[in-house]
Design an enzyme around this catalytic site. Structure first.
Site, PDB file in Angstrom:
ATOM      1  N   GLU A 235      36.689  27.232 -43.200  1.00 43.60           N
ATOM      2  CA  GLU A 235      37.923  27.715 -42.599  1.00 43.60           C
ATOM      3  C   GLU A 235      38.888  28.244 -43.648  1.00 43.60           C
ATOM      4  O   GLU A 235      39.178  27.574 -44.644  1.00 43.60           O
ATOM      5  CB  GLU A 235      38.608  26.608 -41.786  1.00 43.60           C
ATOM      6  CG  GLU A 235      39.898  27.080 -41.120  1.00 43.60           C
ATOM      7  CD  GLU A 235      40.467  26.131 -40.097  1.00 43.60           C
ATOM      8  OE1 GLU A 235      41.534  26.437 -39.526  1.00 43.60           O
ATOM      9  OE2 GLU A 235      39.860  25.065 -39.869  1.00 43.60           O
TER      10      GLU A 235
ATOM     11  N   ASP B 204      39.803  19.153 -32.355  1.00 39.53           N
ATOM     12  CA  ASP B 204      41.091  18.460 -32.259  1.00 39.53           C
ATOM     13  C   ASP B 204      42.236  19.467 -32.197  1.00 39.53           C
ATOM     14  O   ASP B 204      43.397  19.084 -32.009  1.00 39.53           O
ATOM     15  CB  ASP B 204      41.280  17.452 -33.387  1.00 39.53           C
ATOM     16  CG  ASP B 204      41.158  18.057 -34.780  1.00 39.53           C
ATOM     17  OD1 ASP B 204      41.034  19.291 -34.885  1.00 39.53           O
ATOM     18  OD2 ASP B 204      41.185  17.294 -35.756  1.00 39.53           O
ATOM     19  N   SER B 205      41.902  20.752 -32.268  1.00 38.61           N
ATOM     20  CA  SER B 205      42.880  21.805 -31.983  1.00 38.61           C
ATOM     21  C   SER B 205      43.434  21.679 -30.578  1.00 38.61           C
ATOM     22  O   SER B 205      44.465  22.283 -30.254  1.00 38.61           O
ATOM     23  CB  SER B 205      42.244  23.185 -32.168  1.00 38.61           C
ATOM     24  OG  SER B 205      41.027  23.280 -31.445  1.00 38.61           O
TER      25      SER B 205
ATOM     26  N   LYS C 117      31.843  16.554 -35.579  1.00 40.70           N
ATOM     27  CA  LYS C 117      32.316  17.332 -36.719  1.00 40.70           C
ATOM     28  C   LYS C 117      33.338  16.527 -37.509  1.00 40.70           C
ATOM     29  O   LYS C 117      34.208  15.879 -36.921  1.00 40.70           O
ATOM     30  CB  LYS C 117      32.938  18.663 -36.277  1.00 40.70           C
ATOM     31  CG  LYS C 117      33.434  19.522 -37.451  1.00 40.70           C
ATOM     32  CD  LYS C 117      33.782  20.932 -37.026  1.00 40.70           C
ATOM     33  CE  LYS C 117      35.084  21.020 -36.285  1.00 40.70           C
ATOM     34  NZ  LYS C 117      36.274  20.679 -37.125  1.00 40.70           N
TER      35      LYS C 117
ATOM     36  N   ASP D  90      34.955  16.948 -32.318  1.00 41.16           N
ATOM     37  CA  ASP D  90      35.627  16.515 -33.540  1.00 41.16           C
ATOM     38  C   ASP D  90      35.838  15.005 -33.564  1.00 41.16           C
ATOM     39  O   ASP D  90      36.173  14.396 -32.533  1.00 41.16           O
ATOM     40  CB  ASP D  90      37.006  17.177 -33.645  1.00 41.16           C
ATOM     41  CG  ASP D  90      36.981  18.474 -34.429  1.00 41.16           C
ATOM     42  OD1 ASP D  90      35.994  18.718 -35.150  1.00 41.16           O
ATOM     43  OD2 ASP D  90      37.948  19.243 -34.313  1.00 41.16           O
TER      44      ASP D  90
ATOM     45  N   GLU E 292      35.965  16.649 -41.049  1.00 43.16           N
ATOM     46  CA  GLU E 292      36.623  17.438 -42.082  1.00 43.16           C
ATOM     47  C   GLU E 292      36.568  16.698 -43.413  1.00 43.16           C
ATOM     48  O   GLU E 292      36.798  15.494 -43.477  1.00 43.16           O
ATOM     49  CB  GLU E 292      38.090  17.687 -41.716  1.00 43.16           C
ATOM     50  CG  GLU E 292      38.283  18.546 -40.484  1.00 43.16           C
ATOM     51  CD  GLU E 292      39.761  18.795 -40.201  1.00 43.16           C
ATOM     52  OE1 GLU E 292      40.604  18.434 -41.052  1.00 43.16           O
ATOM     53  OE2 GLU E 292      40.070  19.342 -39.128  1.00 43.16           O
TER      54      GLU E 292
END
Length: 290
Positions: free
Chosen positions: A186, A48-49, A117, A87, A119
């Site tokens: 991270e 999502d970057s 993925k 993501d 978070e």
């Protein structure tokens, strides 16, 4: 180049056991995916970057499932022999399991990803378990979690003291028990990341987490400085300055058009067969003769 054998989650655990570092980079489009695969990158992440580096947002929060699906599909077309992780965007896995699985289904079926993925730590372990029970591999992500950046008080290094290190270890173990095939760490201190890596049977993928992880991931645009006004990051090593190269090339193009240096004589065509062959290629000539 012969097609390589794609990585899978069984091979990843074997690589961890044998001390063979796993390579991962973000990708958001077809040509980047092609180049990364040709370079031997083993995993691609549609992160999502993309909100920051492709779509021009100031955070990852505005990124939608539609965005991830669109970019994942392009990456899958470009890297057909590479393991692809996508993501789950902000707030798409904190409601009902049914709602979460609908997002996962779209990313897998429409985006052609091989895994998703998420978070978060122990608080999302039940969600990770539900997704893995549905047959979808999950890569977890702890430490600095950009989707929660406002809650954790900014982009701060995690695991600096014993209490925080223990929290991260507990999260990692809960995610492993829930079925995650790996954990991204991270912006975690090197000692804490190495400690977590040593206590898990699944691989850790570091970004700003030092040398003790089982693999590394970086954002493509950081690796090659594909941006304007690049901001240096301590945990990133840049290997090329593509942004400067592109800017210089475009400046030269603008100048040559303005001064009528381009197009030149060699870029123009005369109405004869030789010109048509150059324009359309020899294949067209062969087809016409047939």
């Amino acid at each position: 180049m012969a097609a390589k054998t794609p990585l899978n989650i069984v091979k990843m655990k074997k690589m961890k056991k044998e001390g063979d570092p796993i390579t991962m980079v973000t990708a958001y489009d077809y040509p980047t995916a092609q180049l990364a695969e040709e370079a031997g990158v083993e995993m691609l992440l549609i992160g999502d970057s993309l909100g920051n580096v492709v779509l021009g947002y100031d955070s990852t929060i505005p990124v939608t499932v539609d965005d991830i699906v669109y970019h994942s599909r392009a990456v899958a077309r470009g890297a057909q022999s590479t393991f692809i992780v996508a993501d789950l965007p902000f707030m798409t896995y904190h409601g009902s399991i049914d709602e979460t699985l609908r997002s996962v289904k779209r990313i897998m079926q429409e985006g052609h990803a091989h895994a998703v993925k998420l978070e978060g730590g122990a608080e999302i372990a039940d969600t990770v378990a539900a997704i893995t029970r549905a047959g979808v591999p999950v890569l977890a992500h702890i430490g600095l979690t950009p989707q929660s950046v406002h809650q954790i008080g900014g982009y701060r290094v995690q695991g600096k003291d014993e209490q925080d290190a223990q929290r991260l270890l507990n999260d990692a173990k809960a995610l492993e028990a829930a079925g995650a095939f790996g954990v991204v760490l991270e912006l975690v201190t090197e000692d804490t990341a190495a400690m977590i890596t040593g206590q898990l049977s699944i691989p850790t993928i570091g970004i700003g987490a030092g040398r003790g992880c089982d693999g590394q991931v970086l954002v493509f645009h950081d690796v090659v400085k594909y941006t304007s006004a690049y901001r240096e990051k301590r945990f990133v090593k840049t290997y090329a300055d593509i942004g400067a190269t592109i800017r210089t090339a475009l400046e030269e193009y603008v100048n040559e058009v303005k001064t009528r240096a381009f197009p030149a004589e060699q870029h123009a065509f005369n109405p004869d067969q030789e010109a048509l062959d150059s324009l359309y290629g020899a294949k067209r000539k062969g087809e016409e003769q047939a």
